[in-house]
Write an enzyme that holds these catalytic residues in place. Structure first.
Site, short mmCIF file in Angstrom:
data_model
loop_
_atom_site.label_atom_id
_atom_site.label_comp_id
_atom_site.label_asym_id
_atom_site.label_seq_id
_atom_site.Cartn_x
_atom_site.Cartn_y
_atom_site.Cartn_z
N ASP A 80 0.87 -1.48 -0.08
CA ASP A 80 0.01 0.05 0.23
C ASP A 80 0.72 1.47 -0.22
O ASP A 80 1.47 1.45 0.68
CB ASP A 80 -0.92 -0.11 1.23
CG ASP A 80 -2.03 0.85 1.03
OD1 ASP A 80 -1.94 2.11 0.32
OD2 ASP A 80 -2.42 0.90 1.71
N HIS A 123 -3.56 -1.38 -0.95
CA HIS A 123 -4.61 -0.91 -0.18
C HIS A 123 -5.53 -0.73 -0.06
O HIS A 123 -6.05 -1.87 -1.59
CB HIS A 123 -4.89 0.73 -0.71
CG HIS A 123 -5.60 1.94 -0.16
ND1 HIS A 123 -5.40 2.29 1.20
CD2 HIS A 123 -7.12 2.35 -0.02
CE1 HIS A 123 -6.06 2.47 1.85
NE2 HIS A 123 -7.06 2.89 0.60
#
Length: 220
Positions: free
Chosen positions: A162, A189
């Site tokens: 992420d 993410h």
């Protein structure tokens, strides 16, 4: 059974998607959206918590700014979500979280919060400001609030890939909150969102199991 209800909050009236379990509830969960509104995905998450035995309430956080927001995941939708998030602000959003929790608590339910992305940070604030046991999925804007003390158990899920939450940000969480479990997944993410390219089924399944275990313990 799931349906919209009206919720009175210090930020004004908002709608909330409510999903009830079939039997005696294990507790209540405030489900906190990403920046895309209480769209089909977030409603499905709330209903999944109901299937697990919880009364789930997902407040439409953008209602004080614009009612009925349901965005998709294209570039323009993201930009609009950022505008709405910034217009609402964290304090008003946190007030809505507190009002949603109060409704569930008024029904005698021990209540926690689970949030995703922006909602992950709001789940953290639900803990520090409203005393809610909370689970934060990839809360990307929590670092500025890490000086706020936890008031209940807290759990974090992050993806190693992420880019919006770099390793140094995760390390800041560890230093500030040494007693809060932090789980890292081989994921990007939004790995829990089963729409789009970021979905990681194995990571999402493991995080879900850990979330239910956490809630079972924290709300018992």
């Amino acid at each position: 059974m799931a349906h919209w209800i009206d919720l009175d909050t210090p930020a004004g009236p908002v709608r909330a998607w409510r999903a009830d379990p079939g039997g005696i509830p294990l507790g209540g969960v405030v489900v906190l959206q990403e920046i895309f509104g209480v769209n089909e995905h977030i409603r499905a998450v709330a209903e999944r918590f109901a299937q697990a035995g919880y009364v789930a309430l997902a407040p439409a956080l953008f209602d004080p700014v614009e009612r009925g927001v349901e965005l998709a995941y294209a570039k323009d939708d993201y930009a609009r979500g950022v505008e709405l998030r910034n217009a609402l602000g964290f304090d008003r959003a946190s007030d809505i979280v507190g009002a949603a929790a109060h409704l569930l608590q008024s029904e005698g339910l021990r209540t926690g919060a689970v949030g995703f992305c922006w909602g992950g940070t709001l789940a953290f604030l639900g803990n520090t400001r409203h005393g809610l046991p909370a689970v934060s999925y990839y809360g990307s804007r929590t670092v500025p609030f890490l000086d706020e003390a936890l008031r209940a158990p807290m759990l974090f899920h992050f993806g190693r890939r992420d880019a919006s939450i770099p390793p140094e940000a995760i390390e800041q969480h560890r230093r500030a909150l040494p007693n809060a479990p932090i789980h890292l997944y081989d994921a990007d993410h939004a790995f829990n969102r089963d729409i789009g390219d970021h979905f990681e089924p194995a990571s999402a399944a493991l995080a879900w199991t850990r979330t239910l275990d956490f809630l079972a313990d924290a709300l018992k």
